[in-house]
Design a protein around this motif. Sequence first.
Motif, PDB file in Angstrom:
ATOM      1  N   ALA A 124       0.807  -1.221   0.000  1.00 34.14           N
ATOM      2  CA  ALA A 124       0.000   0.000   0.000  1.00 34.14           C
ATOM      3  C   ALA A 124       0.842   1.274   0.000  1.00 34.14           C
ATOM      4  O   ALA A 124       0.540   2.220  -0.744  1.00 34.14           O
ATOM      5  N   LEU A 125       1.888   1.323   0.807  1.00 32.75           N
ATOM      6  CA  LEU A 125       2.704   2.534   0.869  1.00 32.75           C
ATOM      7  C   LEU A 125       3.433   2.767  -0.455  1.00 32.75           C
ATOM      8  O   LEU A 125       3.426   3.880  -0.987  1.00 32.75           O
ATOM      9  N   LEU A 126       4.047   1.726  -1.000  1.00 31.61           N
ATOM     10  CA  LEU A 126       4.727   1.855  -2.290  1.00 31.61           C
ATOM     11  C   LEU A 126       3.750   2.322  -3.371  1.00 31.61           C
ATOM     12  O   LEU A 126       4.030   3.265  -4.116  1.00 31.61           O
ATOM     13  N   ILE A 127       2.606   1.674  -3.450  1.00 30.83           N
ATOM     14  CA  ILE A 127       1.623   2.031  -4.472  1.00 30.83           C
ATOM     15  C   ILE A 127       1.141   3.466  -4.284  1.00 30.83           C
ATOM     16  O   ILE A 127       0.999   4.213  -5.256  1.00 30.83           O
ATOM     17  N   ALA A 128       0.944   3.892  -3.029  1.00 30.87           N
ATOM     18  CA  ALA A 128       0.527   5.274  -2.772  1.00 30.87           C
ATOM     19  C   ALA A 128       1.595   6.267  -3.235  1.00 30.87           C
ATOM     20  O   ALA A 128       1.280   7.301  -3.840  1.00 30.87           O
ATOM     21  N   VAL A 129       2.865   5.953  -2.973  1.00 24.36           N
ATOM     22  CA  VAL A 129       3.960   6.820  -3.426  1.00 24.36           C
ATOM     23  C   VAL A 129       3.970   6.885  -4.952  1.00 24.36           C
ATOM     24  O   VAL A 129       4.084   7.965  -5.542  1.00 24.36           O
ATOM     25  N   LEU A 130       3.822   5.735  -5.600  1.00 20.85           N
ATOM     26  CA  LEU A 130       3.824   5.716  -7.071  1.00 20.85           C
ATOM     27  C   LEU A 130       2.638   6.484  -7.636  1.00 20.85           C
ATOM     28  O   LEU A 130       2.785   7.280  -8.570  1.00 20.85           O
ATOM     29  N   PHE A 131       1.450   6.263  -7.086  1.00 21.96           N
ATOM     30  CA  PHE A 131       0.261   6.973  -7.569  1.00 21.96           C
ATOM     31  C   PHE A 131       0.383   8.482  -7.351  1.00 21.96           C
ATOM     32  O   PHE A 131      -0.074   9.267  -8.179  1.00 21.96           O
ATOM     33  N   SER A 132       1.001   8.887  -6.233  1.00 24.42           N
ATOM     34  CA  SER A 132       1.132  10.323  -5.957  1.00 24.42           C
ATOM     35  C   SER A 132       2.057  11.008  -6.971  1.00 24.42           C
ATOM     36  O   SER A 132       2.065  12.232  -7.059  1.00 24.42           O
ATOM     37  N   HIS A 133       2.812  10.203  -7.733  1.00 25.02           N
ATOM     38  CA  HIS A 133       3.688  10.736  -8.774  1.00 25.02           C
ATOM     39  C   HIS A 133       3.239  10.284 -10.169  1.00 25.02           C
ATOM     40  O   HIS A 133       4.030  10.262 -11.111  1.00 25.02           O
ATOM     41  N   ASP A 134       1.954   9.921 -10.263  1.00 26.74           N
ATOM     42  CA  ASP A 134       1.338   9.558 -11.550  1.00 26.74           C
ATOM     43  C   ASP A 134       2.110   8.493 -12.316  1.00 26.74           C
ATOM     44  O   ASP A 134       2.266   8.561 -13.536  1.00 26.74           O
ATOM     45  N   GLN A 135       2.572   7.469 -11.594  1.00 29.93           N
ATOM     46  CA  GLN A 135       3.328   6.389 -12.212  1.00 29.93           C
ATOM     47  C   GLN A 135       2.394   5.302 -12.730  1.00 29.93           C
ATOM     48  O   GLN A 135       1.328   5.048 -12.164  1.00 29.93           O
ATOM     49  N   ASN A 136       2.822   4.645 -13.801  1.00 28.53           N
ATOM     50  CA  ASN A 136       2.102   3.520 -14.383  1.00 28.53           C
ATOM     51  C   ASN A 136       2.466   2.269 -13.583  1.00 28.53           C
ATOM     52  O   ASN A 136       3.649   1.908 -13.505  1.00 28.53           O
ATOM     53  N   VAL A 137       1.468   1.613 -12.997  1.00 28.64           N
ATOM     54  CA  VAL A 137       1.695   0.428 -12.166  1.00 28.64           C
ATOM     55  C   VAL A 137       0.830  -0.709 -12.698  1.00 28.64           C
ATOM     56  O   VAL A 137      -0.366  -0.537 -12.918  1.00 28.64           O
ATOM     57  N   VAL A 138       1.457  -1.878 -12.901  1.00 26.64           N
ATOM     58  CA  VAL A 138       0.724  -3.072 -13.318  1.00 26.64           C
ATOM     59  C   VAL A 138       0.896  -4.148 -12.256  1.00 26.64           C
ATOM     60  O   VAL A 138       1.808  -4.100 -11.439  1.00 26.64           O
ATOM     61  N   TYR A 139      -0.002  -5.121 -12.303  1.00 22.14           N
ATOM     62  CA  TYR A 139      -0.045  -6.194 -11.324  1.00 22.14           C
ATOM     63  C   TYR A 139       0.164  -7.536 -11.992  1.00 22.14           C
ATOM     64  O   TYR A 139      -0.480  -7.850 -12.994  1.00 22.14           O
ATOM     65  N   LEU A 140       1.095  -8.305 -11.441  1.00 22.57           N
ATOM     66  CA  LEU A 140       1.366  -9.676 -11.870  1.00 22.57           C
ATOM     67  C   LEU A 140       1.122 -10.568 -10.662  1.00 22.57           C
ATOM     68  O   LEU A 140       1.742 -10.369  -9.616  1.00 22.57           O
ATOM     69  N   THR A 141       0.208 -11.515 -10.780  1.00 30.66           N
ATOM     70  CA  THR A 141      -0.134 -12.352  -9.626  1.00 30.66           C
ATOM     71  C   THR A 141       1.077 -13.142  -9.130  1.00 30.66           C
ATOM     72  O   THR A 141       1.987 -13.468  -9.905  1.00 30.66           O
ATOM     73  N   GLY A 142       1.075 -13.442  -7.842  1.00 32.56           N
ATOM     74  CA  GLY A 142       2.140 -14.251  -7.266  1.00 32.56           C
ATOM     75  C   GLY A 142       2.249 -15.607  -7.933  1.00 32.56           C
ATOM     76  O   GLY A 142       3.354 -16.112  -8.169  1.00 32.56           O
ATOM     77  N   SER A 143       1.113 -16.212  -8.275  1.00 31.35           N
ATOM     78  CA  SER A 143       1.163 -17.515  -8.951  1.00 31.35           C
ATOM     79  C   SER A 143       1.782 -17.396 -10.341  1.00 31.35           C
ATOM     80  O   SER A 143       2.514 -18.285 -10.775  1.00 31.35           O
ATOM     81  N   ALA A 144       1.534 -16.290 -11.040  1.00 32.58           N
ATOM     82  CA  ALA A 144       2.155 -16.075 -12.350  1.00 32.58           C
ATOM     83  C   ALA A 144       3.664 -15.902 -12.213  1.00 32.58           C
ATOM     84  O   ALA A 144       4.432 -16.389 -13.042  1.00 32.58           O
ATOM     85  N   VAL A 145       4.094 -15.234 -11.149  1.00 34.56           N
ATOM     86  CA  VAL A 145       5.531 -15.073 -10.887  1.00 34.56           C
ATOM     87  C   VAL A 145       6.158 -16.441 -10.644  1.00 34.56           C
ATOM     88  O   VAL A 145       7.203 -16.770 -11.209  1.00 34.56           O
ATOM     89  N   ASN A 146       5.499 -17.258  -9.828  1.00 29.23           N
ATOM     90  CA  ASN A 146       6.029 -18.592  -9.530  1.00 29.23           C
ATOM     91  C   ASN A 146       6.133 -19.454 -10.782  1.00 29.23           C
ATOM     92  O   ASN A 146       7.133 -20.136 -10.996  1.00 29.23           O
ATOM     93  N   ARG A 147       5.107 -19.425 -11.625  1.00 28.52           N
ATOM     94  CA  ARG A 147       5.145 -20.201 -12.872  1.00 28.52           C
ATOM     95  C   ARG A 147       6.247 -19.695 -13.800  1.00 28.52           C
ATOM     96  O   ARG A 147       7.000 -20.479 -14.374  1.00 28.52           O
TER      97      ARG A 147
END
Length: 129
Positions: free
Chosen positions: A65-88
């Motif tokens: 949450a803190l990292l994402i809030a910092v990124l959003f406060s600077h209008d950064q592009n953020v994508v999500y990769l599931t933990g299971s996708a990372v493991n695979r």
Amino acid sequence: MSRIWAGVDIGKTHHHCVALDADGGKLLSRRVANDEAELRQLLADVLALNDDPTWAVDVPDSTAALLIAVLFSHDQNVVYLTGSAVNRASAGYRGQGKTDARDALVIADQARMRRDLSPLRPGDETPPS
């Protein structure tokens, strides 16, 4: 200027970030505390490499949450990769064992290569794992 991708393996007290260039070359690899000042410094360091990075995380909620809030406060592009996708995906990368740095590399590289990752936006519901 080439694009870069910053993958962040999320942990409770520390995160690990790896930034890659368009060819998959490693530009940055660093462990950072889950602390606003350290996260802002990480953001500044990544922005010094490229002013329009894509950030990728493997956890979209509480511990990130803190990292994402910092990124959003600077209008950064953020994508999500599931933990299971990372493991695979990890099975396709050289090296043995699971480390935060390796996971961050996989996250960044998958964000670099894939176009189907879900973007995170302020106010979004937490995506399914």
